[in-house]
Every structure is written in structure tokens, then in C-alpha cells.
Scaffold this active site. Sequence first.
Site, PDB file in Angstrom:
ATOM      1  N   LYS A  20     100.014 -73.807  87.543  1.00  0.00           N
ATOM      2  CA  LYS A  20      99.714 -74.814  86.623  1.00  0.00           C
ATOM      3  C   LYS A  20      98.812 -75.964  87.124  1.00  0.00           C
ATOM      4  O   LYS A  20      99.072 -76.206  88.277  1.00  0.00           O
ATOM      5  CB  LYS A  20     100.962 -75.290  85.968  1.00  0.00           C
ATOM      6  CG  LYS A  20     102.041 -74.156  85.367  1.00  0.00           C
ATOM      7  CD  LYS A  20     103.098 -74.782  84.864  1.00  0.00           C
ATOM      8  CE  LYS A  20     104.106 -73.729  84.775  1.00  0.00           C
ATOM      9  NZ  LYS A  20     105.002 -73.369  86.194  1.00  0.00           N
TER      10      LYS A  20
ATOM     11  N   ASP B  24     106.680 -67.796  88.907  1.00  0.00           N
ATOM     12  CA  ASP B  24     106.079 -68.951  88.183  1.00  0.00           C
ATOM     13  C   ASP B  24     106.280 -70.046  89.243  1.00  0.00           C
ATOM     14  O   ASP B  24     107.180 -70.528  89.632  1.00  0.00           O
ATOM     15  CB  ASP B  24     106.822 -69.092  87.030  1.00  0.00           C
ATOM     16  CG  ASP B  24     106.201 -70.226  86.097  1.00  0.00           C
ATOM     17  OD1 ASP B  24     105.277 -70.090  85.437  1.00  0.00           O
ATOM     18  OD2 ASP B  24     106.567 -71.355  86.631  1.00  0.00           O
TER      19      ASP B  24
ATOM     20  N   HIS C 183      99.557 -77.934  82.430  1.00  0.00           N
ATOM     21  CA  HIS C 183     101.164 -78.191  82.679  1.00  0.00           C
ATOM     22  C   HIS C 183     101.652 -79.098  81.748  1.00  0.00           C
ATOM     23  O   HIS C 183     102.719 -78.885  81.101  1.00  0.00           O
ATOM     24  CB  HIS C 183     101.310 -78.686  84.187  1.00  0.00           C
ATOM     25  CG  HIS C 183     102.695 -78.483  84.583  1.00  0.00           C
ATOM     26  ND1 HIS C 183     102.937 -78.561  85.701  1.00  0.00           N
ATOM     27  CD2 HIS C 183     103.923 -78.492  84.159  1.00  0.00           C
ATOM     28  CE1 HIS C 183     104.441 -78.328  86.068  1.00  0.00           C
ATOM     29  NE2 HIS C 183     104.709 -78.223  84.678  1.00  0.00           N
TER      30      HIS C 183
END
Length: 283
Positions: free
Chosen positions: A78, A48, A111
Site C-alpha cells: 500500500k 498483505d 492506504h
Amino acid sequence: MKSLTDTYTLANGVEIPCIGFGTWQTPDGDTAISATLAALEAGYRHIDTAAAYGNEGSVGEAIRRSGVKREELFITTKLNNPDHGYEATLAAFEKSMALLGLQYLDLYLIHWPNPIKFRDHWEQANAGTWKAMEELYAAGRIRAIGVSNFMPHHLEALAKTAKVAPMVNQVRLCPGEVQPLAAPYCKAHNILLEAYSPLGTGKIFDVPQMQQIAQKYGKSIAQVCIRWSLQMGFLPLPKSVTPARIQENAQVFDFALSNEDVEIIANLTDCCGPSRDPDNIPF
């Protein structure tokens, strides 16, 4: 869940490994490359990152160096706060993909729902962003799309124009912070909850109840936090730059917390502090 590669199934049928390796606050360059490589060597297959972290290029470099087959990996990034809106999202996505060096992305998230730049028209900006993400998803550039730090009112606003529902909401979930508004809403709408900062803050290691529970199971406090997150039905994203801790954080499948201990940890409301209000972030 019995191993790092066991999966949750998203609403669209895509499988996502049950623990991800987080890279927030991991400096770009050698630190991010070596930490991500250590995670991949330890068996993590879910990584991530985010444009805002400034380390997408290093994460991509680690992926290339690792030799792990692309189809075995699940990579998330993101959208950065200044890039909301249809055209800006399309451009930001291409920039992230170039930095990561990937042909497709497994999961793309908005995000934050209400950046300061769009504070007076955040619903419109999110609708444009989501339209771009839906198009990238339909084109096969992204396998799943979702959001981060969204509360129910943000999700309800997005649903007014969305053709595809978010599959993930990545929020702060840790001992004492169970997101009493967002978590029930997401579970009711088949949106997987990803837990960032699953260890909360450093204060968690000084909490007597956590010390007692860790001693009871013969595990570290970090391992207890990650195991708790899994038993709550969350997908934890622990982060570290230390190889030994990266390995330790993955060793959470040989024990289970009692229901009583899960409840105790959920109610440690004073140990990790409150989450940020996404409608009042200064960035």
C-alpha cells in the site's frame, strides 16, 4: 470456499486467494521474516503488507527464502500517506518494489483517502495518485489496483477522474463492525471488500456469545471470526506471529456457521469498538 487457495475473482478477472496473511504491527527483521515464512509453509499464498508497516523488506526476504514460485503468490502493498500525488506515487511504488524484490505486484492500494498532509486537497492528491497507479497497471507492473479505508464519498470523488475503477477496498470488518456505508456501496459497484483486523481487538475473546458459538462448533473464537468473514463475502486478513495460530487461522474450511450465528456475530456492536474516521486520522 474449501481451501486457502480458493479465490475471489476481481472486476478485471484477476483471481485473489480468499484469505490473506496480514503483517500489520509485525516488527521488521526476524519476526516478520519468520512469521511470513510460517504462513507460506502453512499454505497461505496471499500476503498483505504496506509501506507504512515498515516490513516490506522482510516480507520480500521471506518470499525469496520460501522457495514458493512467484506465480503462485498474491502480494499486496500500500501507498504510504505522505506519498500521495502523481510523481510521489511513482517513486514510492519503485521503493516498495525494490524492498520486496519483486518484478511485478499483484495488488497496490491507496492506504488512506485523506492523510493529514493533504487534508485541504485530498481529492486532487488522490486523483494524481490514481493516475500513476492506472499507468503502472496498464504497463503490467501491477495486476490489480484498489484502495483502503475509503468511504463512499471518497470513492465518488475518485470516480470523477478515474479511468479504471478500484477493484478492492480494504477496510476494518470484524464482529459488530460491518461498515454499513462502505460495504453496500462496494458490493453494488463490484469492489471486493477485504477485512483487516478480522478478529477486532483482544476483547472479542471475552465476549460470552463468541465463547458459546466457538464451543458449539468446536472451534476457536479466531476461527469463528475468520469463517464469519468468509460467509459475509469478505476476504479476511488475519495476522499472527505465532506458527500454531497462523496454522489454526487457516483451518476454517471444515465447518459453516448457521445464518442465525452469522447474524448474531454481525450485531455484536459493543465488542470491538468503532473504526477510525478516515477524514480525521492524525497521520
